[in-house]
Design a protein around this motif. Sequence first.
Motif, PDB file in Angstrom:
ATOM      1  N   PHE A 256      16.194  54.402  55.866  1.00  8.66           N
ATOM      2  CA  PHE A 256      17.142  54.915  54.880  1.00  8.66           C
ATOM      3  C   PHE A 256      18.562  54.604  55.334  1.00  8.66           C
ATOM      4  CE2 PHE A 256      13.423  57.662  54.698  1.00  8.66           C
ATOM      5  CZ  PHE A 256      13.159  57.734  53.338  1.00  8.66           C
ATOM      6  N   THR A 257      19.451  54.433  54.374  1.00  6.22           N
ATOM      7  CA  THR A 257      20.866  54.323  54.700  1.00  6.22           C
ATOM      8  C   THR A 257      21.418  55.717  54.969  1.00  6.22           C
ATOM      9  OG1 THR A 257      21.607  54.583  52.417  1.00  6.22           O
ATOM     10  CG2 THR A 257      21.063  52.338  53.156  1.00  6.22           C
ATOM     11  N   ALA A 258      22.572  55.760  55.606  1.00  5.88           N
ATOM     12  CA  ALA A 258      23.219  57.052  55.863  1.00  5.88           C
ATOM     13  C   ALA A 258      23.510  57.773  54.554  1.00  5.88           C
ATOM     14  CB  ALA A 258      24.508  56.833  56.659  1.00  5.88           C
ATOM     15  N   GLU A 259      23.861  57.014  53.516  1.00  4.00           N
ATOM     16  CA  GLU A 259      24.153  57.621  52.223  1.00  4.00           C
ATOM     17  C   GLU A 259      22.901  58.245  51.621  1.00  4.00           C
ATOM     18  OE1 GLU A 259      25.025  54.603  53.159  1.00  4.00           O
ATOM     19  OE2 GLU A 259      27.219  54.842  53.329  1.00  4.00           O
ATOM     20  N   GLU A 260      21.755  57.557  51.747  1.00  2.00           N
ATOM     21  CA  GLU A 260      20.502  58.101  51.215  1.00  2.00           C
ATOM     22  C   GLU A 260      20.110  59.381  51.941  1.00  2.00           C
ATOM     23  OE1 GLU A 260      17.926  54.268  49.701  1.00  2.00           O
ATOM     24  OE2 GLU A 260      18.167  54.555  51.862  1.00  2.00           O
ATOM     25  N   LEU A 261      20.261  59.381  53.250  1.00  2.00           N
ATOM     26  CA  LEU A 261      19.917  60.576  54.019  1.00  2.00           C
ATOM     27  C   LEU A 261      20.811  61.746  53.633  1.00  2.00           C
ATOM     28  CD1 LEU A 261      19.364  58.997  57.561  1.00  2.00           C
ATOM     29  CD2 LEU A 261      17.606  59.846  55.998  1.00  2.00           C
ATOM     30  N   ALA A 262      22.096  61.478  53.466  1.00  2.00           N
ATOM     31  CA  ALA A 262      23.022  62.544  53.083  1.00  2.00           C
ATOM     32  C   ALA A 262      22.688  63.087  51.696  1.00  2.00           C
ATOM     33  CB  ALA A 262      24.459  62.022  53.122  1.00  2.00           C
ATOM     34  N   GLU A 263      22.338  62.201  50.789  1.00  3.83           N
ATOM     35  CA  GLU A 263      21.999  62.633  49.427  1.00  3.83           C
ATOM     36  C   GLU A 263      20.742  63.496  49.425  1.00  3.83           C
ATOM     37  OE1 GLU A 263      20.893  60.670  45.067  1.00  3.83           O
ATOM     38  OE2 GLU A 263      21.602  59.407  46.709  1.00  3.83           O
TER      39      GLU A 263
END
Length: 332
Positions: A256-263
């Motif tokens: 996962f990208t950092a953005e996906e994990l944060a979302e």
Amino acid sequence: MHAIRLHAFGPAENLVHERTEDPAPGPGQVRIAVAAAGVHLLDTVLREGMQGPLPAPTELPTIPGREVAGTVDALGEGTDPDWLGRKVVVHLGTAPGGYAELAVADAARLHAIPAGLDEAEAVAMIGTGRTAMGILQFTDLGPDDIAIVPAAAGGIGTLLVQHAKNAGGYVVGLAGGPEKVARVAANGADLAVDYNQDNWATQVRDHLGGRRATVVFDSVGGVTARAAVDLLGKGGKHIVFGWSGEGLHNGSPLTFTAEELAERGITSEGVLGPVMLRKAGGDIRVLEERSLAEAASGRLRPAIQRFPLAEAAAAHHALETRATMGKVVLIP
């Protein structure tokens, strides 16, 4: 002695049961009359000549195998004589030689087999068990946890299910096919589901009734892992220690990208290799000792599938076609 030797890289059929010279222990070493030899998924990769966490052998023929248990029958120069005649288990590290009636190991690596364990159980815990202990360093399971364990009928999966139940958690075990699902249920999973069914994730979601998983122990990667991660709630953990779901030799991890994990509000962490060793304080023996102690106490019970040593090729083939349940062990 008789041993399994690999003369050329390639398919499982290249593993040949034949007579070869007895090994002799060097300084600081022991020789073990092998009663059980562990078979690891990595062995199938090395047999093909492919690079994995360990480099493929550079000299052939070679005797594969890095996990053995048995009785010390000879000592090298300078080795503590107290080891002679003792039942021991050892992970050989990067050195092969386990698929044999006799194997040589450094005395510093040995563990005496605890009372109550047989050699096959001990060899399962020295490799598969220590990995399970290493994985569990990355989460502190308790009664509020809902754990999803893909490949729950495998050697590591079996131990993860047991540990999560011992901790009071709720466990969803995934496996392929009715026989494996039945084994997962018998091992204590609260819900055992066949991931070959297209609607398995819906079954899990409906069963949980609005609750969300807190941790996914991912050894499969691919679409199965993604569907499992979709069941995680906020604050959930995705713990990665393999990616065999879409081909043992060419699978890919779920990332996962950092953005996906944060979302999603979750974390995703790969836990094999140096990161696992650092977590154990740099000493792999810590995990081995913990694993053996858990089995000796009865808290963990390894699942074992035995093959005669002469049938090592069949054991490899079974691993590669996902026809095994539990830790695969060769018996000379």
